[in-house]
Motif scaffolding. Structure first.
Motif, PDB file in Angstrom:
ATOM      1  N   VAL A  18       0.859  -1.178   0.000  1.00 50.94           N
ATOM      2  CA  VAL A  18       0.000   0.000   0.000  1.00 50.94           C
ATOM      3  C   VAL A  18       0.898   1.232   0.000  1.00 50.94           C
ATOM      4  O   VAL A  18       1.785   1.361   0.845  1.00 50.94           O
ATOM      5  N   VAL A  21      -3.303   5.915   1.365  1.00 48.74           N
ATOM      6  CA  VAL A  21      -4.716   5.733   1.686  1.00 48.74           C
ATOM      7  C   VAL A  21      -5.317   7.128   1.732  1.00 48.74           C
ATOM      8  O   VAL A  21      -4.810   8.009   2.417  1.00 48.74           O
ATOM      9  N   VAL A  29      -9.931   5.239  -0.589  1.00 50.29           N
ATOM     10  CA  VAL A  29      -9.147   4.794  -1.742  1.00 50.29           C
ATOM     11  C   VAL A  29      -7.793   4.311  -1.243  1.00 50.29           C
ATOM     12  O   VAL A  29      -7.030   5.076  -0.652  1.00 50.29           O
ATOM     13  N   VAL A  30      -7.512   3.038  -1.477  1.00 52.46           N
ATOM     14  CA  VAL A  30      -6.239   2.426  -1.090  1.00 52.46           C
ATOM     15  C   VAL A  30      -5.435   2.225  -2.367  1.00 52.46           C
ATOM     16  O   VAL A  30      -5.815   1.409  -3.216  1.00 52.46           O
ATOM     17  N   GLU A  31      -4.340   2.973  -2.490  1.00 48.86           N
ATOM     18  CA  GLU A  31      -3.507   2.873  -3.692  1.00 48.86           C
ATOM     19  C   GLU A  31      -2.405   1.847  -3.457  1.00 48.86           C
ATOM     20  O   GLU A  31      -1.759   1.843  -2.410  1.00 48.86           O
ATOM     21  N   LEU A  32      -2.209   0.994  -4.459  1.00 49.49           N
ATOM     22  CA  LEU A  32      -1.211  -0.065  -4.377  1.00 49.49           C
ATOM     23  C   LEU A  32      -0.016   0.275  -5.247  1.00 49.49           C
ATOM     24  O   LEU A  32      -0.150   0.916  -6.288  1.00 49.49           O
ATOM     25  N   ARG A  37      -6.211   0.270  -7.565  1.00 49.75           N
ATOM     26  CA  ARG A  37      -6.752   0.925  -6.373  1.00 49.75           C
ATOM     27  C   ARG A  37      -7.894   0.080  -5.816  1.00 49.75           C
ATOM     28  O   ARG A  37      -8.778  -0.334  -6.560  1.00 49.75           O
ATOM     29  N   VAL A  39     -11.100   0.408  -3.690  1.00 46.17           N
ATOM     30  CA  VAL A  39     -12.000   1.491  -3.299  1.00 46.17           C
ATOM     31  C   VAL A  39     -13.097   0.884  -2.423  1.00 46.17           C
ATOM     32  O   VAL A  39     -13.773  -0.064  -2.822  1.00 46.17           O
ATOM     33  N   LEU A  87     -12.033  -3.402  -6.752  1.00 45.21           N
ATOM     34  CA  LEU A  87     -10.664  -3.175  -7.211  1.00 45.21           C
ATOM     35  C   LEU A  87     -10.708  -2.578  -8.608  1.00 45.21           C
ATOM     36  O   LEU A  87     -11.356  -3.114  -9.501  1.00 45.21           O
ATOM     37  N   SER A  90      -5.208   0.538 -12.634  1.00 42.41           N
ATOM     38  CA  SER A  90      -4.489   1.806 -12.575  1.00 42.41           C
ATOM     39  C   SER A  90      -5.154   2.842 -13.454  1.00 42.41           C
ATOM     40  O   SER A  90      -5.642   2.540 -14.544  1.00 42.41           O
TER      41      SER A  90
END
Length: 92
Positions: A18, A21, A29-32, A37, A39, A87, A90
């Motif tokens: 991660v 956040v 929204v959790v960005e990897l 992402r 959501v 999910l 990108s």
């Protein structure tokens, strides 16, 4: 959850890092690191908690993510089941 969790998402999330956040309105929204992402909408009663992995899961726990190599877990609990998680690929 309001929408079913897609088992195919596990391949993207397992081992993912991660990077951020954030929040967009009522969405978390959790960005990897790999680009996608996760959501999450908490609905009316949804909540995230970080707990030791050996602690029993509370009723209505719908998602569990291992953290710290499995020592802790991020758990999503939603009693009324109005929350959702999805999910997204990108944006780039």
């Amino acid at each position: 959850l309001r929408r079913p969790w897609a088992e195919a998402w596990a391949g993207t999330l397992v081992g993912a890092t991660v990077t951020a956040v954030g929040r967009r309105g009522k969405w978390i929204v959790v960005e990897l690191e790999s680009g996608p992402r996760l959501v999450v909408h908490l609905g009316m009663t949804g909540q995230f908690t970080v707990t030791p992995a050996d602690e029993p899961a509370a009723d209505h726990t719908h998602l569990v993510f291992d953290l710290d190599g499995g020592a802790h877990q991020l758990r999503f609990r939603d009693i009324r089941r109005f929350g959702s998680a999805e999910l997204f690929p990108s944006a780039a």
